[in-house]
Motif scaffolding. Structure first.
Motif, mmCIF file in Angstrom:
data_model
loop_
_atom_site.group_PDB
_atom_site.id
_atom_site.type_symbol
_atom_site.label_atom_id
_atom_site.label_comp_id
_atom_site.label_asym_id
_atom_site.label_seq_id
_atom_site.Cartn_x
_atom_site.Cartn_y
_atom_site.Cartn_z
ATOM 1 N N ALA A 20 1.393 15.556 1.866
ATOM 2 C CA ALA A 20 2.019 14.255 2.111
ATOM 3 C C ALA A 20 3.455 14.196 1.598
ATOM 4 N N LEU A 21 3.882 15.182 0.813
ATOM 5 C CA LEU A 21 5.194 15.116 0.172
ATOM 6 C C LEU A 21 6.336 14.829 1.142
ATOM 7 N N PRO A 22 6.467 15.551 2.257
ATOM 8 C CA PRO A 22 7.605 15.251 3.150
ATOM 9 C C PRO A 22 7.570 13.841 3.718
ATOM 10 N N TYR A 23 6.366 13.304 3.906
ATOM 11 C CA TYR A 23 6.253 11.947 4.430
ATOM 12 C C TYR A 23 6.588 10.925 3.348
ATOM 13 N N LEU A 24 6.202 11.229 2.106
ATOM 14 C CA LEU A 24 6.583 10.362 0.990
ATOM 15 C C LEU A 24 8.098 10.304 0.874
ATOM 16 N N GLN A 25 8.739 11.461 1.000
ATOM 17 C CA GLN A 25 10.196 11.501 0.941
ATOM 18 C C GLN A 25 10.815 10.788 2.135
ATOM 19 N N ARG A 26 10.185 10.945 3.283
ATOM 20 C CA ARG A 26 10.702 10.346 4.516
ATOM 21 C C ARG A 26 10.769 8.828 4.430
ATOM 22 N N TYR A 27 9.796 8.208 3.761
ATOM 23 C CA TYR A 27 9.727 6.753 3.752
ATOM 24 C C TYR A 27 10.253 6.123 2.471
ATOM 25 N N THR A 28 10.914 6.878 1.621
ATOM 26 C CA THR A 28 11.501 6.303 0.422
ATOM 27 C C THR A 28 12.557 5.270 0.819
ATOM 28 N N ASP A 29 12.420 4.061 0.290
ATOM 29 C CA ASP A 29 13.310 2.926 0.556
ATOM 30 C C ASP A 29 13.178 2.367 1.978
ATOM 31 N N ALA A 30 12.211 2.852 2.759
ATOM 32 C CA ALA A 30 12.025 2.328 4.114
ATOM 33 C C ALA A 30 11.382 0.944 4.063
ATOM 34 N N ILE A 31 11.696 0.132 5.063
ATOM 35 C CA ILE A 31 11.047 -1.166 5.223
ATOM 36 C C ILE A 31 9.954 -1.003 6.270
ATOM 37 N N VAL A 32 8.735 -1.364 5.895
ATOM 38 C CA VAL A 32 7.588 -1.277 6.795
ATOM 39 C C VAL A 32 6.955 -2.661 6.889
ATOM 40 N N VAL A 33 6.973 -3.235 8.078
ATOM 41 C CA VAL A 33 6.358 -4.548 8.313
ATOM 42 C C VAL A 33 4.967 -4.322 8.877
ATOM 43 N N GLN A 59 4.404 1.668 -4.417
ATOM 44 C CA GLN A 59 4.515 2.527 -5.589
ATOM 45 C C GLN A 59 5.279 3.816 -5.279
ATOM 46 N N VAL A 60 5.178 4.286 -4.034
ATOM 47 C CA VAL A 60 5.857 5.535 -3.667
ATOM 48 C C VAL A 60 7.167 5.271 -2.917
ATOM 49 N N GLY A 61 7.691 4.045 -3.012
ATOM 50 C CA GLY A 61 9.049 3.807 -2.561
ATOM 51 C C GLY A 61 9.247 2.999 -1.304
ATOM 52 N N VAL A 62 8.161 2.569 -0.659
ATOM 53 C CA VAL A 62 8.270 1.759 0.565
ATOM 54 C C VAL A 62 8.488 0.291 0.182
ATOM 55 N N ASN A 63 9.214 -0.431 1.021
ATOM 56 C CA ASN A 63 9.315 -1.886 0.902
ATOM 57 C C ASN A 63 8.399 -2.514 1.956
ATOM 58 N N PRO A 64 7.153 -2.839 1.588
ATOM 59 C CA PRO A 64 6.234 -3.408 2.577
ATOM 60 C C PRO A 64 6.409 -4.914 2.732
ATOM 61 N N VAL A 65 6.226 -5.378 3.961
ATOM 62 C CA VAL A 65 6.191 -6.807 4.263
ATOM 63 C C VAL A 65 4.900 -7.050 5.034
ATOM 64 N N VAL A 66 4.089 -7.989 4.578
ATOM 65 C CA VAL A 66 2.826 -8.301 5.244
ATOM 66 C C VAL A 66 2.974 -9.631 5.979
ATOM 67 N N VAL A 67 2.701 -9.612 7.276
ATOM 68 C CA VAL A 67 2.639 -10.840 8.080
ATOM 69 C C VAL A 67 1.206 -10.940 8.594
ATOM 70 N N HIS A 68 0.592 -12.085 8.426
ATOM 71 C CA HIS A 68 -0.833 -12.188 8.773
ATOM 72 C C HIS A 68 -1.080 -13.233 9.846
ATOM 73 N N GLY A 69 -2.231 -13.080 10.488
ATOM 74 C CA GLY A 69 -2.726 -14.084 11.414
ATOM 75 C C GLY A 69 -3.789 -14.926 10.736
ATOM 76 N N ASP A 201 11.959 0.296 9.535
ATOM 77 C CA ASP A 201 11.665 1.653 9.972
ATOM 78 C C ASP A 201 10.394 1.685 10.810
ATOM 79 N N ARG A 202 9.411 0.884 10.424
ATOM 80 C CA ARG A 202 8.149 0.826 11.149
ATOM 81 C C ARG A 202 7.636 -0.603 11.197
ATOM 82 N N LEU A 203 7.033 -0.930 12.337
ATOM 83 C CA LEU A 203 6.216 -2.128 12.485
ATOM 84 C C LEU A 203 4.815 -1.648 12.815
ATOM 85 N N LEU A 204 3.867 -1.950 11.946
ATOM 86 C CA LEU A 204 2.475 -1.554 12.148
ATOM 87 C C LEU A 204 1.682 -2.780 12.580
#
Length: 290
Positions: A20-33, A59-69, A201-204
């Motif tokens: 998972a290391l390259p993916y952890l590095q890839r998403y450091t400081d990324a915004i994921v909604v 904890q591993v550097g992502v900025n998560p935003v949760v939007v719920h229904g 960076d991502r919308l899930l």
């Protein structure tokens, strides 16, 4: 003295973390909604697992935003209160009594349940609605639908302030009108608008299906915007998947790097998508023009 044999499961876990290391590095400081809905909201166990994943992401550097229904919870409360709904072209008309129930359920019951779950896992979540600090200012979608809104402007400064304080925003899809109205917003639409404004960076989009399927019923793991439009025109993408793919295309058009429609019923779906090679759903992105 304590001894133990190396367990194969432990070795597999260590290998997974290493890979998972390259993916952890890839998403450091990324915004994921993340749009939370469906099965992931349906049980305490699923909610606990989702909350743990969100805290780990931060904890591993992502900025998560949760939007719920919260559609099923709204329906249950309307039934309990004896408030009957009317529909126009299959869409609920949100009149004044209904929007008051919507706000009560989304901003109160549902939002605080998610906040509590994240905080119980060691995170620092704060629940807001789009009305707070004019986070989401809306225009009325159509007069026939009453207090249903379409996001017009997003106050991203509020969210960036929360990122800087290591706070996880949990957002109820309500918006403020320019004349003091409260508007109900489709959860996917709200998530897409927020992701676009943040240039995420991502919308899930967590849902109760495995992803976008082709004509043979197989999940397609990666698609372009052009392929989505073609499949929709051919009727391959139909029904409830249409508004989700439309949200994806709109978000990409607003600057989101990629959108993933994935099965929220799968264990650790968000982690599988972000931190493994195979992902967990259908990834949609535009191909840069050369």
């Amino acid at each position: 003295m304590r001894t133990q044999d190396m367990n194969r499961d432990w070795i597999a876990t260590a290998r997974t973390l290493s890979q998972a290391l390259p993916y952890l590095q890839r998403y450091t400081d990324a915004i994921v909604v993340i749009k939370l809905g469906g099965h992931a909201m349906g049980s305490d166990e699923a909610m606990e697992e989702f909350a743990r994943d969100v805290v780990l992401m931060q904890q591993v550097g992502v900025n998560p935003v949760v939007v719920h229904g919260g559609g099923p919870m709204i329906n249950a409360m309307l039934d309990k209160l004896g408030i009957e709904s009317t529909f126009v072209n299959g869409k609920r008309v949100t009149d004044k009594p209904t929007v008051e129930v919507v706000e009560m359920v989304l901003s109160g019951l549902v939002n605080k349940r998610i906040v509590q779950a994240i905080n119980a896992q060691g995170g620092k979540a704060v629940g807001v609605s789009g009305k707070d600090a004019n986070l989401i200012v809306c225009e009325q979608t159509h007069s026939d639908l009453g207090f249903v809104g379409t996001p017009d402007t997003i106050n991203t400064a509020v969210l960036h302030d929360m990122f800087r304080s290591n706070t996880i925003p949990v957002i109820a899809p309500l918006g403020a009108g320019r004349n003091g109205e409260t508007f109900n917003i489709n959860g996917d639409t709200a998530a897409g608008a927020i992701a676009g404004a943040l240039k995420a960076d991502r919308l899930l989009l967590l849902t109760d299906v495995a992803g976008v399927k082709n004509a043979e019923g197989e999940v397609v793991t990666e698609l372009t915007a052009a392929q989505i439009r073609e499949m929709t025109a051919e009727g391959v993408i139909a029904g409830g998947m249409i508004p989700k793919t439309e949200t994806a295309l709109d978000a990409i058009g607003r600057g989101v790097r990629a959108v993933v429609i994935l099965d929220g019923r799968a264990p650790n779906a968000c982690l599988l998508e972000l931190y493994t090679e195979h992902g967990a759903g259908s990834l949609i992105r535009d191909i840069p023009k050369t």
